[in-house]
Design a protein around this motif. Structure first.
Motif, PDB file in Angstrom:
ATOM      1  N   HIS A 193       0.835  -1.188   0.000  1.00 35.86           N
ATOM      2  CA  HIS A 193       0.000   0.000   0.000  1.00 35.86           C
ATOM      3  C   HIS A 193       0.879   1.251   0.000  1.00 35.86           C
ATOM      4  O   HIS A 193       1.944   1.253  -0.597  1.00 35.86           O
ATOM      5  CB  HIS A 193      -0.971  -0.062   1.167  1.00 35.86           C
ATOM      6  N   LEU A 194       0.463   2.307   0.629  1.00 38.68           N
ATOM      7  CA  LEU A 194       1.224   3.550   0.575  1.00 38.68           C
ATOM      8  C   LEU A 194       2.128   3.753   1.782  1.00 38.68           C
ATOM      9  O   LEU A 194       2.789   4.775   1.899  1.00 38.68           O
ATOM     10  CB  LEU A 194       0.269   4.733   0.420  1.00 38.68           C
ATOM     11  N   ASP A 195       2.161   2.777   2.689  1.00 37.21           N
ATOM     12  CA  ASP A 195       3.061   2.890   3.833  1.00 37.21           C
ATOM     13  C   ASP A 195       4.507   2.663   3.416  1.00 37.21           C
ATOM     14  O   ASP A 195       5.422   3.106   4.089  1.00 37.21           O
ATOM     15  CB  ASP A 195       2.682   1.881   4.920  1.00 37.21           C
ATOM     16  N   ASP A 196       4.704   1.980   2.315  1.00 35.84           N
ATOM     17  CA  ASP A 196       6.028   1.690   1.784  1.00 35.84           C
ATOM     18  C   ASP A 196       6.466   2.860   0.897  1.00 35.84           C
ATOM     19  O   ASP A 196       5.909   3.078  -0.176  1.00 35.84           O
ATOM     20  CB  ASP A 196       5.962   0.392   0.975  1.00 35.84           C
ATOM     21  N   VAL A 197       7.451   3.617   1.342  1.00 36.31           N
ATOM     22  CA  VAL A 197       7.895   4.813   0.626  1.00 36.31           C
ATOM     23  C   VAL A 197       8.387   4.475  -0.777  1.00 36.31           C
ATOM     24  O   VAL A 197       8.091   5.186  -1.736  1.00 36.31           O
ATOM     25  CB  VAL A 197       8.996   5.555   1.428  1.00 36.31           C
ATOM     26  N   GLY A 198       9.094   3.377  -0.941  1.00 34.81           N
ATOM     27  CA  GLY A 198       9.580   2.979  -2.261  1.00 34.81           C
ATOM     28  C   GLY A 198       8.438   2.686  -3.223  1.00 34.81           C
ATOM     29  O   GLY A 198       8.480   3.075  -4.392  1.00 34.81           O
ATOM     30  N   TYR A 199       7.403   2.024  -2.730  1.00 31.50           N
ATOM     31  CA  TYR A 199       6.231   1.712  -3.547  1.00 31.50           C
ATOM     32  C   TYR A 199       5.503   2.990  -3.926  1.00 31.50           C
ATOM     33  O   TYR A 199       5.122   3.203  -5.072  1.00 31.50           O
ATOM     34  CB  TYR A 199       5.311   0.760  -2.787  1.00 31.50           C
ATOM     35  N   ARG A 200       5.319   3.879  -2.976  1.00 32.34           N
ATOM     36  CA  ARG A 200       4.663   5.166  -3.238  1.00 32.34           C
ATOM     37  C   ARG A 200       5.444   5.953  -4.292  1.00 32.34           C
ATOM     38  O   ARG A 200       4.853   6.538  -5.192  1.00 32.34           O
ATOM     39  CB  ARG A 200       4.544   5.961  -1.947  1.00 32.34           C
ATOM     40  N   ASP A 201       6.762   5.959  -4.185  1.00 36.83           N
ATOM     41  CA  ASP A 201       7.593   6.656  -5.173  1.00 36.83           C
ATOM     42  C   ASP A 201       7.481   6.018  -6.553  1.00 36.83           C
ATOM     43  O   ASP A 201       7.434   6.711  -7.565  1.00 36.83           O
ATOM     44  CB  ASP A 201       9.056   6.687  -4.738  1.00 36.83           C
ATOM     45  N   GLU A 202       7.435   4.674  -6.612  1.00 36.16           N
ATOM     46  CA  GLU A 202       7.292   3.973  -7.886  1.00 36.16           C
ATOM     47  C   GLU A 202       5.977   4.364  -8.566  1.00 36.16           C
ATOM     48  O   GLU A 202       5.947   4.670  -9.758  1.00 36.16           O
ATOM     49  CB  GLU A 202       7.320   2.455  -7.656  1.00 36.16           C
ATOM     50  N   ILE A 203       4.894   4.380  -7.806  1.00 33.83           N
ATOM     51  CA  ILE A 203       3.590   4.769  -8.338  1.00 33.83           C
ATOM     52  C   ILE A 203       3.632   6.232  -8.781  1.00 33.83           C
ATOM     53  O   ILE A 203       3.219   6.575  -9.887  1.00 33.83           O
ATOM     54  CB  ILE A 203       2.475   4.563  -7.282  1.00 33.83           C
ATOM     55  N   GLY A 204       4.124   7.096  -7.917  1.00 34.41           N
ATOM     56  CA  GLY A 204       4.186   8.521  -8.222  1.00 34.41           C
ATOM     57  C   GLY A 204       5.010   8.821  -9.457  1.00 34.41           C
ATOM     58  O   GLY A 204       4.631   9.649 -10.287  1.00 34.41           O
ATOM     59  N   THR A 205       6.120   8.136  -9.617  1.00 31.54           N
ATOM     60  CA  THR A 205       6.982   8.345 -10.778  1.00 31.54           C
ATOM     61  C   THR A 205       6.286   7.914 -12.057  1.00 31.54           C
ATOM     62  O   THR A 205       6.359   8.601 -13.070  1.00 31.54           O
ATOM     63  CB  THR A 205       8.313   7.577 -10.605  1.00 31.54           C
ATOM     64  N   TYR A 206       5.574   6.796 -12.020  1.00 34.78           N
ATOM     65  CA  TYR A 206       4.881   6.327 -13.223  1.00 34.78           C
ATOM     66  C   TYR A 206       3.864   7.349 -13.714  1.00 34.78           C
ATOM     67  O   TYR A 206       3.709   7.562 -14.905  1.00 34.78           O
ATOM     68  CB  TYR A 206       4.188   4.982 -12.983  1.00 34.78           C
ATOM     69  N   TYR A 207       3.171   7.978 -12.783  1.00 29.35           N
ATOM     70  CA  TYR A 207       2.107   8.902 -13.155  1.00 29.35           C
ATOM     71  C   TYR A 207       2.562  10.357 -13.279  1.00 29.35           C
ATOM     72  O   TYR A 207       1.753  11.229 -13.521  1.00 29.35           O
ATOM     73  CB  TYR A 207       0.964   8.809 -12.149  1.00 29.35           C
ATOM     74  N   SER A 208       3.835  10.613 -13.121  1.00 26.18           N
ATOM     75  CA  SER A 208       4.330  11.974 -13.272  1.00 26.18           C
ATOM     76  C   SER A 208       5.122  12.087 -14.573  1.00 26.18           C
ATOM     77  O   SER A 208       5.028  11.219 -15.431  1.00 26.18           O
ATOM     78  CB  SER A 208       5.170  12.384 -12.061  1.00 26.18           C
ATOM     79  N   ALA A 209       5.889  13.132 -14.721  1.00 24.53           N
ATOM     80  CA  ALA A 209       6.618  13.414 -15.955  1.00 24.53           C
ATOM     81  C   ALA A 209       7.379  12.175 -16.461  1.00 24.53           C
ATOM     82  O   ALA A 209       8.064  11.510 -15.687  1.00 24.53           O
ATOM     83  CB  ALA A 209       7.588  14.554 -15.752  1.00 24.53           C
ATOM     84  N   GLY A 210       7.204  11.885 -17.740  1.00 25.80           N
ATOM     85  CA  GLY A 210       7.915  10.771 -18.343  1.00 25.80           C
ATOM     86  C   GLY A 210       7.207   9.444 -18.160  1.00 25.80           C
ATOM     87  O   GLY A 210       7.612   8.440 -18.728  1.00 25.80           O
ATOM     88  N   GLY A 211       6.161   9.419 -17.378  1.00 25.94           N
ATOM     89  CA  GLY A 211       5.442   8.169 -17.128  1.00 25.94           C
ATOM     90  C   GLY A 211       4.133   8.126 -17.859  1.00 25.94           C
ATOM     91  O   GLY A 211       4.059   8.108 -19.074  1.00 25.94           O
ATOM     92  N   PHE A 212       3.092   8.191 -17.121  1.00 22.48           N
ATOM     93  CA  PHE A 212       1.716   8.063 -17.612  1.00 22.48           C
ATOM     94  C   PHE A 212       1.407   9.136 -18.651  1.00 22.48           C
ATOM     95  O   PHE A 212       1.100  10.258 -18.326  1.00 22.48           O
ATOM     96  CB  PHE A 212       0.802   8.194 -16.406  1.00 22.48           C
ATOM     97  N   GLY A 213       1.544   8.787 -19.896  1.00 20.22           N
ATOM     98  CA  GLY A 213       1.251   9.721 -20.969  1.00 20.22           C
ATOM     99  C   GLY A 213       2.281  10.813 -21.126  1.00 20.22           C
ATOM    100  O   GLY A 213       2.092  11.741 -21.914  1.00 20.22           O
ATOM    101  N   GLY A 214       3.371  10.761 -20.384  1.00 16.80           N
ATOM    102  CA  GLY A 214       4.397  11.772 -20.482  1.00 16.80           C
ATOM    103  C   GLY A 214       3.947  13.130 -19.949  1.00 16.80           C
ATOM    104  O   GLY A 214       4.547  14.151 -20.237  1.00 16.80           O
ATOM    105  N   ARG A 215       2.890  13.133 -19.152  1.00 14.55           N
ATOM    106  CA  ARG A 215       2.362  14.402 -18.653  1.00 14.55           C
ATOM    107  C   ARG A 215       3.227  14.932 -17.516  1.00 14.55           C
ATOM    108  O   ARG A 215       3.816  14.190 -16.772  1.00 14.55           O
ATOM    109  CB  ARG A 215       0.937  14.220 -18.075  1.00 14.55           C
TER     110      ARG A 215
END
Length: 121
Positions: free
Chosen positions: A97-119
């Motif tokens: 879930h979101l208690d794991d900082v590494g997992y939260r960062d992985e999700i956040g990175t995918y959906y930020s610049a260069g990830g999800f649609g490059g937005r």
């Protein structure tokens, strides 16, 4: 920085305290599933989407910033991404879930610049 991915945009039509569980989720190219769980905490908002048989029962976590519109009357949430982008997203892991900082960062990175649609969010 990925912290902005965890907040709804001002144009999404999000109503604080609204229960989105069970709402259908629409990608830019069609239905991807239903909201299984959501959080609307400020700075930590997200949807967990059960994709059902579409991608063999995979659940994905979509940060609130991916929501472009909420239609309360139709009980639908529209997200800014294609089925393929969502299919390729990191899988939701209930045990991390979101208690794991590494997992939260992985999700956040995918959906930020260069990830999800490059937005850039």
């Amino acid at each position: 920085m990925t912290e902005h991915v965890w907040s709804y945009t001002s144009t999404a039509g999000h109503l604080s305290g609204a229960d989105l569980t069970g709402y259908k989720v629409e990608a830019t190219d069609g239905n991807i599933g239903k909201v299984d769980k959501h959080s609307d905490e400020a700075g930590d908002a997200y949807l967990v989407v059960d994709t059902g048989v579409w991608i063999f029962g995979k659940e994905v976590l979509l940060p609130a910033s991916t929501v472009i519109r909420i239609d309360v009357d139709e009980q639908k949430v529209y997200v800014d991404g294609t089925k393929e982008q969502i299919k390729n997203a990191p899988e939701f892991h209930r045990e991390k879930h979101l208690d794991d900082v590494g997992y939260r960062d992985e999700i956040g990175t995918y959906y930020s610049a260069g990830g999800f649609g490059g937005r850039i969010i």
